[in-house]
Design an enzyme around this catalytic site. Structure first.
Site, PDB file in Angstrom:
ATOM      1  N   GLY A 172       2.832  -1.118   4.187  1.00  0.00           N
ATOM      2  CA  GLY A 172       2.980   0.293   3.845  1.00  0.00           C
ATOM      3  C   GLY A 172       4.440   0.631   3.567  1.00  0.00           C
ATOM      4  O   GLY A 172       4.984   0.300   2.512  1.00  0.00           O
ATOM      5  N   GLY A 173       5.079   1.257   4.530  1.00  0.00           N
ATOM      6  CA  GLY A 173       6.448   1.776   4.380  1.00  0.00           C
ATOM      7  C   GLY A 173       7.433   0.845   3.694  1.00  0.00           C
ATOM      8  O   GLY A 173       8.134   1.258   2.759  1.00  0.00           O
ATOM      9  N   ASN A 217       0.875  -1.172   0.000  1.00  0.00           N
ATOM     10  CA  ASN A 217       0.000   0.000   0.000  1.00  0.00           C
ATOM     11  C   ASN A 217       0.913   1.223   0.000  1.00  0.00           C
ATOM     12  O   ASN A 217       1.506   1.553   1.027  1.00  0.00           O
ATOM     13  CB  ASN A 217      -0.904  -0.015   1.241  1.00  0.00           C
ATOM     14  CG  ASN A 217      -1.728   1.257   1.359  1.00  0.00           C
ATOM     15  OD1 ASN A 217      -1.764   2.072   0.442  1.00  0.00           O
ATOM     16  ND2 ASN A 217      -2.384   1.432   2.502  1.00  0.00           N
ATOM     17  N   TRP A 218       1.030   1.844  -1.166  1.00  0.00           N
ATOM     18  CA  TRP A 218       1.971   2.960  -1.286  1.00  0.00           C
ATOM     19  C   TRP A 218       1.505   4.230  -0.577  1.00  0.00           C
ATOM     20  O   TRP A 218       2.286   5.174  -0.430  1.00  0.00           O
ATOM     21  CB  TRP A 218       2.207   3.278  -2.775  1.00  0.00           C
ATOM     22  CG  TRP A 218       3.139   2.323  -3.463  1.00  0.00           C
ATOM     23  CD1 TRP A 218       3.725   1.210  -2.922  1.00  0.00           C
ATOM     24  CD2 TRP A 218       3.593   2.407  -4.812  1.00  0.00           C
ATOM     25  NE1 TRP A 218       4.524   0.596  -3.867  1.00  0.00           N
ATOM     26  CE2 TRP A 218       4.454   1.313  -5.038  1.00  0.00           C
ATOM     27  CE3 TRP A 218       3.355   3.300  -5.869  1.00  0.00           C
ATOM     28  CZ2 TRP A 218       5.085   1.091  -6.262  1.00  0.00           C
ATOM     29  CZ3 TRP A 218       3.974   3.078  -7.092  1.00  0.00           C
ATOM     30  CH2 TRP A 218       4.834   1.988  -7.283  1.00  0.00           C
ATOM     31  N   GLY A 267       2.491   2.193  10.870  1.00  0.00           N
ATOM     32  CA  GLY A 267       3.456   3.276  10.759  1.00  0.00           C
ATOM     33  C   GLY A 267       4.139   3.631  12.073  1.00  0.00           C
ATOM     34  O   GLY A 267       4.810   4.644  12.179  1.00  0.00           O
TER      35      GLY A 267
HETATM   36  P1  13P Z   1       3.060   0.321   7.617  1.00  0.00           P
HETATM   37  O1  13P Z   1       3.499  -1.000   7.013  1.00  0.00           O
HETATM   38  O2  13P Z   1       3.814   1.489   7.105  1.00  0.00           O
HETATM   39  O3  13P Z   1       2.944   0.237   9.106  1.00  0.00           O
HETATM   40  O4  13P Z   1       1.547   0.556   7.066  1.00  0.00           O
HETATM   41  C1  13P Z   1       0.623  -0.447   7.228  1.00  0.00           C
HETATM   42  C2  13P Z   1      -0.580  -0.113   6.440  1.00  0.00           C
HETATM   43  O5  13P Z   1      -1.339   0.777   6.786  1.00  0.00           O
HETATM   44  C3  13P Z   1      -0.821  -0.859   5.190  1.00  0.00           C
HETATM   45  O6  13P Z   1      -2.087  -0.600   4.690  1.00  0.00           O
END
Ligand code: 13P
Length: 251
Positions: free
Chosen positions: A233-234, A9-10, A172
């Protein structure tokens, strides 16, 4: 046997040039990892250049869509529009949208129906806040979300759905749920789906964990019986890391 699914998920990252650089580095290598479905969920402006590199096990997804067919909704994007440029997946109900853009279980439910109508595969996000976990109401919160979000969907539709369990406190923050907590809650989601749609559906539906997934914890998370993949995400923004995360998901 459920096929593992890793989705990046960018969020609101990457311009067109950054996207092209990423996809040239990733597409052939990820496509050769046949035992895993991989998905990149990118911002709207770059979807068009990403779908050109879509293959059997590298699919492209959006991060949101509107629930209406079309209309005077300035700034919104419809399911039909996404389908018309060959987008395959769409994230629905991410906690950032629930918290910052007034997404509710009611709009999530409408969006799921609309996504299926236009042959998009939804990745539905559910998860509890830190206060809810600490007060012991995680199961109640999640059961409530699932019942409202899935309302009126058929068994066949639910079997094609991906659910991402994303505890809000782990997104995050660098704090991952322990693999035991993640597995237990994914197992609970499977049970709720089973209560609603029967054991057969519960066995088929794929459930991801999301929240600070990275190279150092993916192996342990993927070794758990109820975790079929990750929504990342990250760590999904770096090409080499994304390739390694997909490779680590081979069960
Ligand atoms: P992170 O992997 O950056 O914690 O984000 C998770 C997320 O919200 C994926 O949709």
């Amino acid at each position: 046997m459920r096929k593992p699914i890793i989705a990046g998920n960018w969020k609101m990252f990457k311009t067109r040039d950054e996207t092209l650089q990423f996809i040239y580095a990733v597409s052939n290598r990820v496509a050769s990892i046949e035992k895993v479905d991989s998905v990149i969920c990118a911002p709207f402006p770059v979807l068009r250049c990403l779908v050109k590199r879509q293959g059997d096990n590298l699919r492209i997804g959006a991060q949101n869509m509107h629930f209406a067919e079309e209309g005077a909704y300035t700034g919104e994007v419809s399911a039909a529009m996404l389908n018309s440029i060959d987008v395959s997946y769409v994230i629905i109900g991410h906690s950032e949208r629930r918290a910052m853009f007034n997404e509710t279980d009611e709009t999530v439910n409408k969006k799921l129906h609309q996504a299926f109508k236009h042959e998009l595969k939804p990745i539905l996000c559910v998860g509890e806040s830190l206060a809810q976990r600490e007060s012991g109401s995680t199961e109640k919160v999640i059961e409530d979300q699932i019942k409202k979000d899935l309302s009126g969907l058929s068994k066949e539709q639910v079997e094609g759905l991906v659910i991402a369990y994303e505890p809000i406190w782990a997104i995050g923050t660098g704090k991952t749920a322990t693999s035991a907590i993640a597995d237990e809650t994914c197992g609970f989601i499977r049970k709720v789906v089973g209560d609603l749609y029967g054991m057969e559906t519960a066995e088929v539906i794929r459930i991801q964990y999301g929240g600070s997934v990275k190279l150092s914890n993916i192996d342990e998370l993927m070794s758990m019986p109820n975790i079929d993949g990750a929504l990342i995400g990250g760590a999904s923004l770096v090409a080499e890391d994304f390739i390694k995360l997909v490779a680590a998901a081979v069960k």
